[in-house]
Write a protein that holds these residues in place. Structure first.
Motif, PDB file in Angstrom:
ATOM      1  N   ASN A 480       0.822  -1.208   0.000  1.00  0.00           N
ATOM      2  CA  ASN A 480       0.000   0.000   0.000  1.00  0.00           C
ATOM      3  C   ASN A 480       0.859   1.263   0.000  1.00  0.00           C
ATOM      4  OD1 ASN A 480      -2.569  -1.186  -0.048  1.00  0.00           O
ATOM      5  ND2 ASN A 480      -2.529  -1.548   2.141  1.00  0.00           N
ATOM      6  N   ILE A 481       1.948   1.209   0.764  1.00  0.00           N
ATOM      7  CA  ILE A 481       2.817   2.383   0.856  1.00  0.00           C
ATOM      8  C   ILE A 481       3.550   2.620  -0.463  1.00  0.00           C
ATOM      9  CG2 ILE A 481       4.918   3.237   1.958  1.00  0.00           C
ATOM     10  CD1 ILE A 481       3.807   1.864   4.539  1.00  0.00           C
ATOM     11  N   LEU A 482       4.022   1.539  -1.105  1.00  0.00           N
ATOM     12  CA  LEU A 482       4.673   1.700  -2.408  1.00  0.00           C
ATOM     13  C   LEU A 482       3.702   2.299  -3.425  1.00  0.00           C
ATOM     14  CD1 LEU A 482       6.794  -1.572  -2.718  1.00  0.00           C
ATOM     15  CD2 LEU A 482       7.551   0.716  -2.066  1.00  0.00           C
ATOM     16  N   HIS A 483       2.467   1.852  -3.333  1.00  0.00           N
ATOM     17  CA  HIS A 483       1.450   2.422  -4.215  1.00  0.00           C
ATOM     18  C   HIS A 483       1.279   3.912  -3.919  1.00  0.00           C
ATOM     19  CE1 HIS A 483      -1.936   2.380  -6.916  1.00  0.00           C
ATOM     20  NE2 HIS A 483      -2.754   2.819  -5.982  1.00  0.00           N
ATOM     21  N   PHE A 484       1.295   4.268  -2.648  1.00  0.00           N
ATOM     22  CA  PHE A 484       1.157   5.666  -2.243  1.00  0.00           C
ATOM     23  C   PHE A 484       2.344   6.502  -2.735  1.00  0.00           C
ATOM     24  CE2 PHE A 484       1.395   9.141   0.865  1.00  0.00           C
ATOM     25  CZ  PHE A 484       0.097   9.619   0.780  1.00  0.00           C
ATOM     26  N   PHE A 485       3.545   5.934  -2.618  1.00  0.00           N
ATOM     27  CA  PHE A 485       4.733   6.639  -3.101  1.00  0.00           C
ATOM     28  C   PHE A 485       4.623   6.927  -4.603  1.00  0.00           C
ATOM     29  CE2 PHE A 485       7.813   4.847   0.323  1.00  0.00           C
ATOM     30  CZ  PHE A 485       7.275   5.734   1.241  1.00  0.00           C
ATOM     31  N   LYS A 486       4.159   5.950  -5.331  1.00  0.00           N
ATOM     32  CA  LYS A 486       4.023   6.116  -6.784  1.00  0.00           C
ATOM     33  C   LYS A 486       3.083   7.282  -7.098  1.00  0.00           C
ATOM     34  CE  LYS A 486       1.554   4.220 -10.589  1.00  0.00           C
ATOM     35  NZ  LYS A 486       0.410   3.385 -10.900  1.00  0.00           N
ATOM     36  N   ILE A 487       1.996   7.340  -6.361  1.00  0.00           N
ATOM     37  CA  ILE A 487       1.016   8.402  -6.598  1.00  0.00           C
ATOM     38  C   ILE A 487       1.595   9.769  -6.240  1.00  0.00           C
ATOM     39  CG2 ILE A 487      -1.216   9.298  -5.856  1.00  0.00           C
ATOM     40  CD1 ILE A 487      -2.081   6.396  -5.468  1.00  0.00           C
ATOM     41  N   MET A 488       2.349   9.822  -5.146  1.00  0.00           N
ATOM     42  CA  MET A 488       2.955  11.099  -4.757  1.00  0.00           C
ATOM     43  C   MET A 488       3.877  11.616  -5.852  1.00  0.00           C
ATOM     44  SD  MET A 488       3.803  10.524  -0.722  1.00  0.00           S
ATOM     45  CE  MET A 488       4.560  12.129  -0.572  1.00  0.00           C
ATOM     46  N   ARG A 489       4.612  10.690  -6.485  1.00  0.00           N
ATOM     47  CA  ARG A 489       5.537  11.106  -7.534  1.00  0.00           C
ATOM     48  C   ARG A 489       4.809  11.631  -8.767  1.00  0.00           C
ATOM     49  NH1 ARG A 489       8.498   6.530  -5.548  1.00  0.00           N
ATOM     50  NH2 ARG A 489       7.519   5.170  -7.101  1.00  0.00           N
ATOM     51  N   GLN A 490       3.592  11.246  -8.934  1.00  0.00           N
ATOM     52  CA  GLN A 490       2.814  11.725 -10.075  1.00  0.00           C
ATOM     53  C   GLN A 490       2.150  13.069  -9.803  1.00  0.00           C
ATOM     54  OE1 GLN A 490       0.193   8.419 -10.674  1.00  0.00           O
ATOM     55  NE2 GLN A 490       1.615   7.353 -12.030  1.00  0.00           N
ATOM     56  N   GLU A 491       2.245  13.553  -8.550  1.00  0.00           N
ATOM     57  CA  GLU A 491       1.751  14.861  -8.133  1.00  0.00           C
ATOM     58  C   GLU A 491       0.300  15.091  -8.549  1.00  0.00           C
ATOM     59  OE1 GLU A 491       5.982  17.175  -7.912  1.00  0.00           O
ATOM     60  OE2 GLU A 491       4.731  17.449  -9.674  1.00  0.00           O
ATOM     61  N   GLU A 492       0.016  16.289  -9.054  1.00  0.00           N
ATOM     62  CA  GLU A 492      -1.367  16.672  -9.291  1.00  0.00           C
ATOM     63  C   GLU A 492      -2.065  15.787 -10.325  1.00  0.00           C
ATOM     64  OE1 GLU A 492      -1.316  19.233  -6.387  1.00  0.00           O
ATOM     65  OE2 GLU A 492      -3.076  18.836  -7.634  1.00  0.00           O
ATOM     66  N   LYS A 493      -1.312  15.304 -11.282  1.00  0.00           N
ATOM     67  CA  LYS A 493      -1.885  14.459 -12.326  1.00  0.00           C
ATOM     68  C   LYS A 493      -2.508  13.200 -11.736  1.00  0.00           C
ATOM     69  CE  LYS A 493      -0.563  12.017 -16.523  1.00  0.00           C
ATOM     70  NZ  LYS A 493       0.565  11.659 -17.425  1.00  0.00           N
ATOM     71  N   ALA A 494      -1.961  12.737 -10.608  1.00  0.00           N
ATOM     72  CA  ALA A 494      -2.433  11.490 -10.008  1.00  0.00           C
ATOM     73  C   ALA A 494      -3.294  11.731  -8.767  1.00  0.00           C
ATOM     74  CB  ALA A 494      -1.247  10.601  -9.642  1.00  0.00           C
TER      75      ALA A 494
END
Length: 679
Positions: A480-494
C-alpha cells in the motif's frame, strides 16, 4: 554458502508448517541459506467482503511469488507442489519446472513426469493401506467413510486409492459410496456433519490427514459421540498434537524432521552436481486409541469428550503435562496474544505516519525502512521493478522484466539505500537476490508486493517461521505504501488516483479513518470526528452528566475583509488553540464549520453541570483576555459561546442538544463587541 529455494503453497497446514520449521533449523545447523517462496493466502477470518474478481486477483497475485524463483540466485530448488493444490493461480507443475530449468530442481510429495527431476515422497499408498486394513480387517468395521484431501493433490489421490483397494479386498463395496473430499484443513466440519447425517450407522471415518481428523473430534464432541468407542477416527502425518488428543489419534508417522533432512540432503547434492535418486520413503502406522484399540500408553486412558471445557486435573493427567508446564504454556500463549495485538497496533501507526508525512520522493525508501525498524522488524530487503507490472489473472510475470535492489537494513539497523544509477543495482541472473544480502546471515521469507493489478516487486525478511502471518500483513502494508509513493511522484496528475489509494488502504486496514476525522487547518476534530467521539463517550458515560459548548468566532468576515484570508486562518487556528486549552483531560473540541466550534465536556462526579459551565465561562473569558493582551495583531480574537447540559443516554439525539446550545450562543452573541479592530 549454498542457497536453496523452497516453494510451498500454504504453510498454514500444520504438517507443512512443521516441515518448514525443521528445514529452517536444519539449514542453520548446516550453514546453508534457504529462500522461502510461499504462496500465501489470507485466513478466512480476514475476508474483507471483496467481490469474486478482487479475491481471485488477490489470490493470483499471492501465487505469482513463484515467478520470482528465477531472481533468487539459488543453487537448487525444492518444490513442495502438493501444498499448492487448490490455490488459485498456481501454474501446472510442468510449467514451473520449465521456469526453473536453469537450476537443479526436485519435487516433494509429488512425482514429476520427468526423469531428470527427482522426487521425495512418503509411501502414501502402502501406509494408508495399513490404516484402512487396520480398520476394515483387524477391527472388522463394515461402514467406514473416507475423508480425502483435494482431488488435484498427488498424495491425497494415492491415499484414496489405498482406501478403495483395501475396501475392495475386504469385500466392502458399500464403503465405496462413502468417499468425501476436504481441503486438508480443519475447515471441513460441514463435510463431517454430512458424513454423519448420511451414514447414521457409521463406524469409522478414515481421514487423509490429521488436521481433518482433529475436526472430526470436534464434530463428534458436539454430537455426543465418544471417539474410540462410539466411532473410530484415524489420520495421517502424526502432527505434534496427534498424541496429545484424548483419545490419542491413530495415524501415520510422517516425520517432518526426517523428510526435511532428506529433502535438504537431496537439494545440496544436486547443487554440487551429484546424481540424485528419487525416494519413496516408507512410513508406518502409529496405533493409538482413536481407532478403538485398547491402548494404555503407560497410564490408564480416560477419554475426555468435552474438549471445550476448562482444563482440569483429569485433562492435565491425560496429557502428561505438569501444572507448572501448563502454566508456562498458558503464559507463552498470553505473551503471544499480547505480541500480536502490539504488532497490529504498531503497524496501524506505521502506515498512518508514512501517509501523513510529507516525504520528498528521494527519501521514500529511507523513510520506509526507518519505519519498519520502529515496528520491530530486524531486517528487510526490497527488490522492485522500475515500473510496476500490470498483472492480470492467468497472465504471469516473465523473466525479462528486470528487478533492482531498492534498499534495506540489516540486523545492526544500518539502512542502505542506493542513490546512484539504478543500473548499478540490477539483480543479476547468476547471483540474484544473494548479491545484495549479507553473507551467511540465515534464511529469508519472500513476499510479493502488489496493489490491485499492479505488482511492485518483493520484500525479503528474516524472522522466525511462526511470524509468517505477521510478515504477510506487513508486506501488504508495504504494498500500500509503495502504491502511495508512486502516486505522490505523479503529483497533481495522479490526485484522483491518490484518493482511490487512500480509500483502499482505509478499507483494507480500518486504521486510517482518522484521516477524515480531523480538520486540516486547525488539527482538531472535524464534525465527523466529533460525532463519533461524542457518541462513544455518551455510551461509556451512560447515566452521567455532560456539557455541550457551541462557540462562534466573532467577526470572522470582518477579519477576512479587512486583513485578508491569511489573518482569517490565523484567527480560526488561534480560536481552536484557545478552546483546546480549556478542555479538561476527558473533554474534546472540534471545528464543525467555517467559524463554528463545538466541545464536549464531561461533568466530574463531585461537581454539578452549572458549576462546570461557570468554570468554563470564566476560563474562556480569561484565556481570551490574556491572548489578546499579548497578541500583536490589530484585531481581537474572541468567541461567543452557548452551553447546554444533559444526561448521557444511549440513542439520544446529539444534534438536537447541539442545536439547543446554539440557541444559547445566539444570546451570547448579542453581547459581543461591535468591531474587532483594536484601538
Amino acid at each position: 554458502m549454498k542457497t536453496i529455494a523452497v516453494m510451498v503453497g500454504n504453510n498454514q497446514s500444520e504438517y507443512i508448517n512443521a516441515l518448514l520449521k525443521d528445514m529452517d533449523r536444519i539449514s542453520k545447523e548446516r550453514g546453508i541459506r534457504i529462500l522461502f517462496f510461499t504462496g500465501n493466502r489470507l485466513p478466512v477470518e480476514c475476508d474483507d467482503g471483496s467481490d469474486g474478481r478482487d479475491v481471485s486477483l488477490r489470490e493470483h497475485q499471492f501465487s505469482s511469488i513463484f515467478d520470482y524463483i528465477t531472481y533468487g540466485g539459488c543453487d537448487a530448488c525444492i518444490i513442495c507442489y502438493g501444498s499448492m493444490s487448490g490455490i488459485p493461480g498456481v501454474m501446472p507443475l510442468d510449467e514451473i519446472l520449465d521456469k526453473c530449468s536453469s537450476i537443479p530442481v526436485m519435487t516433494f510429495e509429488v512425482k514429476s513426469n520427468r526423469d531428470d527431476v527427482p522426487y521425495l515422497i512418503a509411501d502414501n499408498y502402502k501406509s494408508m493401506s495399513s490404516v484402512v486394513r487396520h480398520l476394515a480387517i483387524e477391527h472388522g468395521y463394515k461402514n467406514v467413510a473416507y475423508l480425502s484431501g483435494p482431488r488435484d493433490n498427488y498424495s491425497a489421490m494415492m491415499r484414496l486409492k489405498a482406501y478403495m483397494d483395501v475396501m475392495e479386498e475386504a469385500g466392502n463395496k458399500k464403503s465405496m459410496n462413502n468417499i468425501y473430499y476436504g481441503d486438508y484443513t480443519t475447515r471441513v466440519k460441514r463435510i463431517i456433519g454430512r458424513i454423519l447425517d448420511e451414514n447414521p450407522d457409521i463406524e469409522a471415518i478414515c481421514c487423509a490427514n490429521d488436521n481433518m481428523a482433529r475436526a472430526c473430534y470436534s464434530v463428534c464432541e458436539n454430537r455426543n459421540l465418544v471417539v474410540g468407542k462410539d466411532i473410530a477416527i484415524t489420520g495421517f502425518d502424526d502432527i505434534e498434537i496427534a498424541s496429545k488428543l484424548s483419545p490419542g489419534l491413530t495415524t501415520v508417522k510422517h516425520d517432518s524432521n526426517l523428510f526435511a533432512n532428506l529433502a535438504l540432503d537431496m537439494a545440496i547434492a544436486m547443487s554440487e552436481g551429484k546424481a540424485v535418486e528419487s525416494i519413496e520413503y516408507p512410513v508406518n502406522i502409529i496405533t493409538r486409541s482413536s481407532c478403538g484399540c485398547d491402548i494404555v500408553d503407560g497410564v490408564e486412558e480416560k477419554p475426555i469428550t468435552n474438549y471445550s471445557s476448562v482444563i482440569n486435573d483429569e485433562y492435565i493427567n491425560n496429557l502428561n503435562i505438569s501444572h507448572d508446564e501448563l502454566k508456562g504454556i498458558a503464559g507463552s500463549l498470553a505473551k503471544e496474544n499480547d505480541k500480536i495485538k502490539s504488532y497490529a497496533w504498531e503497524v496501524s501507526f506505521f502506515v498512518r505516519d508514512i501517509i501523513d508525512s510529507n516525504i520528498p520522493s528521494d527519501r521514500h525508501y529511507e523513510e520506509l525502512f526507518e519505519r519498519l525498524k520502529e515496528i520491530g522488524l530486524t531486517n528487510a530487503y526490497l527488490f522492485v521493478h522500475r515500473t510496476p507490472l500490470k498483472y492480470e489473472v492467468d497472465e504471469f510475470v516473465t523473466e525479462d522484466r528486470h528487478m533492482y535492489f531498492a534498499g534495506g537494513f540489516d540486523e545492526k539497523g544500518k539502512v542502505i539505500v542506493p542513490h546512484d544509477d539504478w543500473k548499478h543495482h540490477l539483480v543479476s541472473s547468476h547471483k540474484g537476490f544473494n548479491q545484495f544480502l549479507p553473507e551467511g546471515d540465515g534464511n529469508y521469507h519472500t513476499y510479493v508486493l502488489f496493489s490491485g493489478e499492479e505488482q511492485y516487486g518483493v520484500v525479503l525478511c528474516k524472522a522466525p517461521m511462526e511470524e509468517n502471518e505477521y510478515l504477510l500483513y506487513i508486506s501488504l502494508q508495504i504494498s500500500n505504501i509503495l502504491h502511495f509513493f508512486k502516486i505522490m511522484r505523479q503529483e497533481e496528475k495522479a490526485r484522483a488516483e491518490m484518493e482511490i489509494s487512500i480509500e483502499r488502504v482505509k478499507e483494507s486496514n480500518q486504521i486510517l479513518s482518522f484521516i477524515s476525522r480531523y480538520d486540516e487547518l486547525t488539527k482538531i476534530l472535524n464534525r465527523r470526528g466529533f460525532m463519533e467521539q461524542a457518541l462513544a463517550t455518551i455510551h461509556r458515560r451512560d447515566g452521567k452528566e455532560a456539557v455541550i459548548m457551541f462557540a462562534d468566532l466573532d467577526h470572522l468576515k470582518e477579519v477576512n475583509d479587512c486583513f485578508g484570508h491569511g489573518d482569517g486562518d490565523f484567527a480560526i487556528i488561534s480560536a481552536a488553540k484557545l478552546l483546546s486549552g480549556l478542555m479538561p483531560r476527558d473533554g474534546f473540541c472540534a471545528r464543525i464549520g467555517g467559524d463554528e466550534f463545538v466541545a464536549f465536556i464531561p461533568v466530574p462526579n463531585d461537581m454539578t453541570a452549572k458549576e462546570q459551565i461557570d468554570i468554563l465561562k470564566n476560563k474562556l473569558k480569561e484565556a481570551m483576555f490574556l491572548f489578546n493582551l499579548t497578541c500583536e495583531k490589530p484585531y481581537f480574537i474572541e468567541l461567543s459561546a452557548g452551553f447546554h447540559s444533559f444526561v448521557c443516554e444511549e440513542g439520544m439525539d446529539l444534534a438536537k442538544i447541539i442545536a439547543s446550545s446554539d440557541e444559547v450562543l445566539y444570546e451570547d452573541k448579542q453581547k459581543r463587541r461591535a468591531s474587532i479592530k483594536k484601538g
